[in-house]
Write a protein that holds these residues in place. Structure first.
Motif, PDB file in Angstrom:
ATOM      1  N   LYS A  62      36.555  52.068 130.262  1.00  0.00           N
ATOM      2  CA  LYS A  62      35.222  51.630 130.656  1.00  0.00           C
ATOM      3  C   LYS A  62      35.213  51.381 132.157  1.00  0.00           C
ATOM      4  N   ARG A  63      34.183  51.877 132.846  1.00  0.00           N
ATOM      5  CA  ARG A  63      34.013  51.604 134.265  1.00  0.00           C
ATOM      6  C   ARG A  63      33.294  50.253 134.418  1.00  0.00           C
ATOM      7  N   GLU A  64      33.974  49.315 135.032  1.00  0.00           N
ATOM      8  CA  GLU A  64      33.468  47.948 135.173  1.00  0.00           C
ATOM      9  C   GLU A  64      33.004  47.727 136.611  1.00  0.00           C
ATOM     10  N   ILE A  65      31.728  47.413 136.779  1.00  0.00           N
ATOM     11  CA  ILE A  65      31.159  47.143 138.105  1.00  0.00           C
ATOM     12  C   ILE A  65      30.607  45.726 138.085  1.00  0.00           C
ATOM     13  N   GLU A  66      31.230  44.845 138.842  1.00  0.00           N
ATOM     14  CA  GLU A  66      30.837  43.438 138.781  1.00  0.00           C
ATOM     15  C   GLU A  66      31.030  42.757 140.128  1.00  0.00           C
ATOM     16  N   ARG A  67      30.409  41.601 140.259  1.00  0.00           N
ATOM     17  CA  ARG A  67      30.567  40.761 141.446  1.00  0.00           C
ATOM     18  C   ARG A  67      30.749  39.317 140.998  1.00  0.00           C
ATOM     19  N   LYS A  68      31.541  38.598 141.774  1.00  0.00           N
ATOM     20  CA  LYS A  68      31.847  37.200 141.440  1.00  0.00           C
ATOM     21  C   LYS A  68      31.343  36.293 142.553  1.00  0.00           C
ATOM     22  N   VAL A 125      19.137  46.098 128.647  1.00  0.00           N
ATOM     23  CA  VAL A 125      19.964  45.187 129.441  1.00  0.00           C
ATOM     24  C   VAL A 125      20.316  45.845 130.767  1.00  0.00           C
ATOM     25  N   LEU A 126      20.038  45.126 131.860  1.00  0.00           N
ATOM     26  CA  LEU A 126      20.347  45.608 133.198  1.00  0.00           C
ATOM     27  C   LEU A 126      21.703  45.090 133.694  1.00  0.00           C
ATOM     28  N   ALA A 127      21.982  43.857 133.330  1.00  0.00           N
ATOM     29  CA  ALA A 127      23.248  43.241 133.751  1.00  0.00           C
ATOM     30  C   ALA A 127      23.500  42.010 132.903  1.00  0.00           C
ATOM     31  N   GLU A 128      24.769  41.647 132.817  1.00  0.00           N
ATOM     32  CA  GLU A 128      25.157  40.404 132.146  1.00  0.00           C
ATOM     33  C   GLU A 128      25.581  39.403 133.212  1.00  0.00           C
ATOM     34  N   GLY A 145      26.103  52.386 132.704  1.00  0.00           N
ATOM     35  CA  GLY A 145      25.142  53.379 133.152  1.00  0.00           C
ATOM     36  C   GLY A 145      24.088  52.849 134.098  1.00  0.00           C
ATOM     37  N   GLY A 146      24.197  51.593 134.501  1.00  0.00           N
ATOM     38  CA  GLY A 146      23.204  50.995 135.379  1.00  0.00           C
ATOM     39  C   GLY A 146      23.351  51.421 136.832  1.00  0.00           C
ATOM     40  N   ASP A 147      22.306  51.160 137.609  1.00  0.00           N
ATOM     41  CA  ASP A 147      22.300  51.491 139.032  1.00  0.00           C
ATOM     42  C   ASP A 147      22.960  50.356 139.808  1.00  0.00           C
ATOM     43  N   PRO A 148      24.065  50.636 140.525  1.00  0.00           N
ATOM     44  CA  PRO A 148      24.738  49.576 141.287  1.00  0.00           C
ATOM     45  C   PRO A 148      23.830  48.866 142.283  1.00  0.00           C
ATOM     46  N   ALA A 149      22.762  49.532 142.724  1.00  0.00           N
ATOM     47  CA  ALA A 149      21.845  48.905 143.671  1.00  0.00           C
ATOM     48  C   ALA A 149      21.172  47.682 143.061  1.00  0.00           C
ATOM     49  N   PHE A 150      21.109  47.617 141.730  1.00  0.00           N
ATOM     50  CA  PHE A 150      20.498  46.456 141.082  1.00  0.00           C
ATOM     51  C   PHE A 150      21.286  45.187 141.392  1.00  0.00           C
ATOM     52  N   LEU A 151      22.591  45.313 141.545  1.00  0.00           N
ATOM     53  CA  LEU A 151      23.407  44.133 141.857  1.00  0.00           C
ATOM     54  C   LEU A 151      23.044  43.548 143.218  1.00  0.00           C
ATOM     55  N   ASP A 152      22.566  44.396 144.126  1.00  0.00           N
ATOM     56  CA  ASP A 152      22.132  43.893 145.430  1.00  0.00           C
ATOM     57  C   ASP A 152      20.916  42.979 145.280  1.00  0.00           C
TER      58      ASP A 152
END
Length: 503
Positions: free
Chosen positions: A5-11, A130-133, A163-170
């Motif tokens: 699984k590709r995990e894209i997250e920020r802490k 779901v966009l993000a957890e 499958g979400g857009d990483p730009a959403f994390l911004d």
């Protein structure tokens, strides 16, 4: 069985130790409370923390929806590939293989235990997707070795949905920052735990010391050799997972190192490096079985795709597909066996020892501009002699052999120039580009030679099976024309290269 699984997250960290209001983020229709889960994870590593040194984490976790074994490899800032395996008492073999290049004969042992109360919320759009957890983790860390220190903290974690857009994390980060939340100073929970559960008197030892700037010729050559050693070790898991282009990149690293040994024989003692070079040649050959099949299959498939249907006679596509699958299946199994072999692991140990205690000769202490430039000029002279020889020969087997040898020497010249770039600057960088262009042209020519040989073999098999060999002849003729075109382009390219070389 392991899943990736590709995990894209920020802490994030917050003095308030809580989650601010997340309503109002663009695209978010609702914040859904998912409740609190208890997670209990034991992280494994060697006593000298080899996995942690490369930002790799291995854990066995209970609780939550994904209990099991998790192995994470860094991909980029905030991005990791997580390989999951079912819960078991011992480390699954699939995961053990992926860290063998780091651990060798050393088994991982429990290092840190992290128990977390995770308060989870989903950010969903108007359609309920779901966009993000987003979670608030209250963490208790316990060191399982070296005195058993402990630490506690609270952090906020935002993980992008599959499958979400990483730009959403911004967008989420913008909202968090407005609320006074700041990015975490630690890349992961484990990284923070390793620091905070280590006694203060020992923490300085954990800080990575920057490598000194290269000064001597030996410094530059060793920096290049060390980079190739690191690449081989780091690419091992990707090769085992059959990641795109990983076999090729690992093979190139072995060739670069072997080339450096030969090109810079006045810097590193060849009495020591030649036996190592032979082992690197063996490894490159084993990697080449898979890589050469990839290149050959792609070339044949593309060539056949360009042939009009009226010129395709018989089950050519089916025969090509059967041939490729049979060849590749066997080579993949063989390659994994090579990476699990004692010979390969011994080679990795040998490379570590060579980098730690390099066999430097007197010239290693010399000025880079003199020692390295001399080696680069020598390699280029060998290329020049072979290209000139090839241009003088008539088309045919003799010219094919000469151009193949020129191609191999062009690779060595390119790699020695790569190592020289930090010392010699633009002239070396220009030569790298020139040798790459020459290598590509001569490589295409050699690929045509190999492809024609393969077409003869496929044609013979088809004929023996009572099938038409007509289409194989069409493909053969096209390959002959392609090789002729390469040979026609060579004089102009070579004139351009010799006119621009300045070392």
């Amino acid at each position: 069985m392991a899943d990736t699984k590709r995990e894209i997250e920020r802490k994030y960290e917050s003095d308030e130790s809580g989650l601010p209001d997340l309503t109002g983020i663009a695209g978010v229709a609702a914040v859904v409370d998912k409740g609190v889960v208890q997670l209990d994870a034991v992280y494994y590593d060697t006593a000298d923390e080899r996995l942690a040194a490369d930002s790799i984490t291995l854990r066995r976790r209970t609780g939550g929806s994904d209990a099991g074994w998790h192995l994470k490899f860094p991909v980029g800032p905030g991005v990791r590939d997580e390989i999951q395996a079912p819960l078991s008492d011992t480390l699954p073999r699939t995961l053990a293989g992926l860290i063998r290049s780091r651990l060798r004969d050393t088994g991982p042992e429990p290092l840190v235990r992290l128990r977390s109360d995770r308060d989870v919320r989903d950010l969903v759009d108007a359609g309920g997707r779901v966009l993000a957890e987003v979670s608030v983790d209250s963490v208790h860390a316990e060191r399982l070795t070296g005195g058993g220190g402990s630490a506690q903290w609270t952090e906020i974690e935002v993980e992008l949905a599959d499958g979400g857009d990483p730009a959403f994390l911004d967008k989420v980060e913008k909202r968090l920052r407005k609320a006074g939340v700041r990015p975490s100073s630690s890349a992961s929970k484990l990284a923070r735990a390793l620091v905070e559960t280590t006694p203060k008197k020992d923490r300085k030892k954990r800080r990575a010391r920057p490598s000194p700037e290269p000064v001597t010729a030996g410094d530059h050559v060793l920096a290049y050799v060390r980079a190739q050693r690191d690449a081989i070790v780091e690419l091992d898991p990707a090769v085992r997972r059959d990641v795109f282009d990983s076999v090729h990149r690992m093979r190139v690293a072995t060739r670069r190192m072997r080339s450096a040994f030969r090109s810079y024989g006045k810097v590193l003692d060849r009495a020591v490096t030649d036996p190592v070079g032979e082992e690197l040649k063996w490894l490159a050959g084993e990697l080449g079985v898979d890589r050469d099949m990839e290149v050959l299959t792609e070339r044949l498939t593309e060539s056949l795709g360009a042939v009009p249907r009226t010129l395709i006679s018989g089950p050519v596509r089916a025969r090509l597909r059967t041939w490729a699958n049979a060849k590749r299946g066997g080579s993949r199994r063989r390659l994994i066996g090579v990476l699990d072999s004692k010979r390969y692991l011994t080679l990795l140990d040998t490379l570590d020892a060579l980098v730690a205690e390099p066999p430097l000769l007197e010239a290693a202490a010399g000025k880079p501009a003199k020692v390295i430039a001399k080696a680069v000029r020598k390699d280029f002279a060998k290329v020049s002699a072979l290209v000139e020889q090839g241009l003088e020969l008539p088309p045919g087997h003799g010219r094919d052999l000469a151009l193949h040898e020129a191609r191999k020497k062009a690779k060595r010249s390119r790699y020695s120039s790569e190592a020289a770039v930090p010392a010699l600057g633009d002239p070396a960088a220009d030569l790298v580009k020139s040798m790459k262009s020459l290598q590509n042209l001569l490589g295409d020519h050699q690929d045509s030679v190999i492809t024609r040989q393969t077409l003869r073999e496929l044609s013979a098999v088809a004929h023996a099976a009572g099938e038409s060999s007509f289409t194989y002849g069409v493909l053969y003729g096209r390959e002959e024309q392609r090789a002729s075109t390469d040979e026609a382009e060579l004089p102009g390219l070579w004139k351009e290269i010799t006119g621009g070389t300045n070392i």
